[in-house]
Design an enzyme around this catalytic site. Structure first.
Site, mmCIF file in Angstrom:
data_model
loop_
_atom_site.group_PDB
_atom_site.id
_atom_site.type_symbol
_atom_site.label_atom_id
_atom_site.label_comp_id
_atom_site.label_asym_id
_atom_site.label_seq_id
_atom_site.Cartn_x
_atom_site.Cartn_y
_atom_site.Cartn_z
ATOM 1 C CE LYS A 23 -21.972 0.912 2.802
ATOM 2 N NZ LYS A 23 -23.355 0.478 2.570
ATOM 3 C CG ASN A 24 -24.190 -0.090 6.179
ATOM 4 O OD1 ASN A 24 -24.252 0.630 5.184
ATOM 5 N ND2 ASN A 24 -23.910 -1.379 6.115
ATOM 6 C CB CYS A 118 -28.990 -4.795 -5.818
ATOM 7 S SG CYS A 118 -28.540 -5.598 -4.294
ATOM 8 N NE ARG A 123 -29.869 -5.668 -0.202
ATOM 9 C CZ ARG A 123 -28.945 -4.739 -0.041
ATOM 10 N NH1 ARG A 123 -28.157 -4.411 -1.035
ATOM 11 N NH2 ARG A 123 -28.790 -4.128 1.117
ATOM 12 C CG ASP A 306 -22.179 -5.854 5.086
ATOM 13 O OD1 ASP A 306 -22.755 -6.423 4.145
ATOM 14 O OD2 ASP A 306 -22.682 -4.896 5.708
ATOM 15 N NE ARG A 398 -22.924 1.890 -3.500
ATOM 16 C CZ ARG A 398 -24.049 1.248 -3.673
ATOM 17 N NH1 ARG A 398 -24.181 0.437 -4.692
ATOM 18 N NH2 ARG A 398 -25.045 1.403 -2.831
HETATM 19 N N1 EPU Z 1 -35.436 -8.829 3.516
HETATM 20 C C1 EPU Z 1 -36.690 -9.191 3.106
HETATM 21 N N2 EPU Z 1 -37.714 -8.267 3.264
HETATM 22 C C2 EPU Z 1 -37.497 -7.046 3.801
HETATM 23 C C3 EPU Z 1 -36.205 -6.687 4.206
HETATM 24 C C4 EPU Z 1 -35.186 -7.602 4.057
HETATM 25 O O1 EPU Z 1 -36.920 -10.285 2.617
HETATM 26 O O2 EPU Z 1 -38.460 -6.272 3.900
HETATM 27 C C5 EPU Z 1 -34.327 -9.790 3.382
HETATM 28 C C6 EPU Z 1 -33.231 -9.308 2.443
HETATM 29 O O3 EPU Z 1 -33.534 -9.602 1.102
HETATM 30 C C7 EPU Z 1 -32.030 -10.067 2.956
HETATM 31 C C8 EPU Z 1 -32.285 -10.123 4.463
HETATM 32 O O4 EPU Z 1 -33.677 -9.899 4.620
HETATM 33 O O5 EPU Z 1 -32.035 -11.363 2.424
HETATM 34 C C9 EPU Z 1 -31.536 -9.112 5.299
HETATM 35 O O6 EPU Z 1 -31.618 -7.847 4.697
HETATM 36 P P1 EPU Z 1 -31.585 -6.471 5.510
HETATM 37 O O7 EPU Z 1 -32.878 -5.791 5.303
HETATM 38 O O8 EPU Z 1 -31.110 -6.695 6.882
HETATM 39 O O9 EPU Z 1 -30.470 -5.688 4.688
HETATM 40 P P2 EPU Z 1 -30.459 -4.135 4.427
HETATM 41 O O10 EPU Z 1 -31.060 -3.458 5.584
HETATM 42 O O11 EPU Z 1 -30.997 -3.859 3.074
HETATM 43 C C10 EPU Z 1 -28.168 -3.645 5.592
HETATM 44 C C11 EPU Z 1 -26.857 -3.062 5.186
HETATM 45 C C12 EPU Z 1 -26.146 -4.041 4.260
HETATM 46 C C13 EPU Z 1 -25.934 -5.343 5.033
HETATM 47 C C14 EPU Z 1 -27.288 -5.876 5.507
HETATM 48 C C15 EPU Z 1 -27.177 -7.128 6.348
HETATM 49 C C16 EPU Z 1 -27.341 -0.694 5.253
HETATM 50 C C17 EPU Z 1 -27.524 0.581 4.527
HETATM 51 N N3 EPU Z 1 -27.103 -1.777 4.513
HETATM 52 O O12 EPU Z 1 -28.906 -3.849 4.398
HETATM 53 O O13 EPU Z 1 -24.877 -3.464 3.941
HETATM 54 O O14 EPU Z 1 -25.329 -6.301 4.193
HETATM 55 O O15 EPU Z 1 -27.963 -4.873 6.281
HETATM 56 O O16 EPU Z 1 -26.385 -6.898 7.458
HETATM 57 O O17 EPU Z 1 -27.383 -0.724 6.476
HETATM 58 C C18 EPU Z 1 -22.914 -3.169 2.679
HETATM 59 O O18 EPU Z 1 -22.605 -2.270 3.464
HETATM 60 O O19 EPU Z 1 -22.115 -3.637 1.822
HETATM 61 C C19 EPU Z 1 -24.267 -3.710 2.731
HETATM 62 C C20 EPU Z 1 -24.810 -4.400 1.723
#
Ligand code: EPU
Length: 418
Positions: A23-24, A118, A123, A306, A398
């Site tokens: 998915k990711n 969320c 996030r 995850d 999802r």
């Molecule tokens: N964060 C910030 N500022 C930003 C971006 C992130 O503070 O601009 C924080 C987030 O709030 C969090 C941490 O940094 O505390 C890491 O977040 P990240 O941005 O890495 O998460 P994401 O990119 O939104 C992806 C996956 C998630 C997975 C996370 C961590 C996708 C589409 N989603 O999310 O997948 O948990 O990386 O590995 O790639 C899932 O599949 O169930 C899922 C939630």
């Protein structure tokens, strides 16, 4: 009424099952199709609700999809007919924010609803916005939308304050079309980032270092079409392995990439599972009773957030006390209270869950508020005495391609009820 899963627990799962594509990795791959007017062919898109959501978003932006007779999905954005990701789609799925970088790079303008918090945490997307600003975009927040504008983006050095997966992906896509060289420091090293880099390279992008904390991108004026095979889903693979472990069963997952799962495999062994790791398959034989196992989530190659909920279901049955520390998201223990309704003994102390193993779970009606939490309840249900009903299955849909069908194949007594 929304569907639910009914599970009659206590069957030792046995057999072989194949992992679907990730998915990711599928979500950023689809977003990347916005970077070119030529067709991008994805060979193995997983059938997931989140993939449907991003398809809807891309269609609104002008993408045309077709299924190829020989297999594969063709997506082509010959012309953009909108540059806006509306709130209704971004609030359904935060990963919609992945269209921001590509839209801006291709057209110089993007309007994307701010995701907001969320079920698992706040996030924010400040690091995405900071990076795009460094690349020369003019960004304003207006009425709940990110409004971004720029002439051609300009290569620069970006040091992310924290490791962000979709943030790294957004910046990599934007920088691919920028003028000059961009360096992203403190980049995410997740395998899905590497998969996106491969796709972008196949489109003609010049990217070095994906999979390390320093990614260098030499911008090109234009990207073209390509064909790409999405990598297998490491979280689905892990979830199926835990299904084998928690039922004391013997499960082999094929189409796996073991090197992407090292941290999880180490923890499964620590918990007493017997593993056999091949080139693209992993066999997991569960212990009679798991051993207590501490774990702490961290960015790749650390233990993935995850998989935290699913692993908690397993060590909730251990012979002793384990500590689970979540460092990525501030509110990702929603499954703990539901597991307690099935007999688990878990206390939350800030970012740490103290898990006192119990001998067995008891079936109960449960529900979860996010994808991986739902998976952990299904796993607990497979091991529990009696019947468990997991409601709000749309969370599972999802990110898992018919999880119950794969579990049935392994002998589980699980069915989807309307
Ligand atoms: N964060 C910030 N500022 C930003 C971006 C992130 O503070 O601009 C924080 C987030 O709030 C969090 C941490 O940094 O505390 C890491 O977040 P990240 O941005 O890495 O998460 P994401 O990119 O939104 C992806 C996956 C998630 C997975 C996370 C961590 C996708 C589409 N989603 O999310 O997948 O948990 O990386 O590995 O790639 C899932 O599949 O169930 C899922 C939630």
């Amino acid at each position: 009424m929304a569907a639910r899963l009914e599970i009659e627990g206590g069957v030792r799962l046995q057999g072989e099952v194949s992992a679907s594509s990730a998915k990711n990795a599928a979500l950023p791959a689809l977003a990347a199709s916005l970077l070119t007017a030529e067709p991008v062919v994805l060979e193995n898109l997983p059938a997931l609700a989140d993939v449907t959501t991003i398809r809807q978003l891309l269609e609104r932006l002008g993408a045309e999809f077709s299924e190829l007779p020989g297999g594969g999905t063709r997506v082509q954005v010959s012309r953009l007919k909108s540059h806006e990701a509306p709130y209704e789609l971004v609030s359904t799925m935060r990963a919609s924010v992945l269209v921001l970088g590509p839209l801006l790079a291709r057209t110089g303008v993007a309007r994307v609803a701010l995701p907001g918090g969320c079920a698992i945490g706040l996030r924010p997307i400040d690091q995405h916005l900071k990076g795009l600003t460094r690349l020369g975009a003019d960004i304003e927040i207006e009425n709940g939308f990110v409004q971004a504008r720029s002439s051609r983006l300009k290569g620069c050095r970006i040091t992310s304050d924290l490791v962000t997966v979709t943030g790294t992906e957004n910046l990599m896509m934007a920088a691919a079309l920028a003028e000059g060289t961009t360096v992203i420091e403190n980049a995410a090293r997740e395998p899905e980032v590497v998969d996106l880099a491969w796709l972008l390279q196949a489109m003609g992008a010049r990217i070095d270092g994906a999979g390390t904390e320093r990614i260098e991108i030499v911008g090109v004026p234009e990207l073209g079409g390509c064909r790409h095979r999405i990598l297998p889903d490491r979280i689905e693979t892990g979830t199926l392995l835990v299904a084998g472990a928690i039922t004391g069963g013997d499960v082999t997952v094929t189409n796996a990439v073991p090197r992407n799962l090292s941290a999880l495999l180490a923890k499964l062994e620590e918990a007493g599972a017997l593993l056999e790791v091949g080139e693209d398959r992993i066999r997991c034989q569960g212990p009679e009773r798991p051993r207590p196992t501490d774990l702490i989530t961290s960015p790749f190659p650390g233990f993935p957030t995850d998989m935290q909920a699913q692993m908690m279901a397993l060590i909730g049955l251990a012979d002793g006390l384990s500590r689970v520390t979540e460092t990525i998201f501030e509110n990702r223990f929603m499954h703990a209270a539901e597991l307690c309704r099935m007999g688990a003994r878990i206390e939350i102390d800030g970012a740490t869950a103290i898990v006192r193993g119990v001998e067995h779970y008891e079936g109960a009606p449960v529900m979860a508020t996010d994808l991986r939490a739902s998976a952990s309840l299904v796993l607990a249900g497979l091991a529990a005495k009696g019947r468990t009903g997991v409601s709000r299955v749309y969370h599972l849909d999802r990110g898992y391609e018919r999880l119950e069908a794969k579990l049935q194949k392994l002998g589980a007594k699980i069915q989807r009820l309307p």
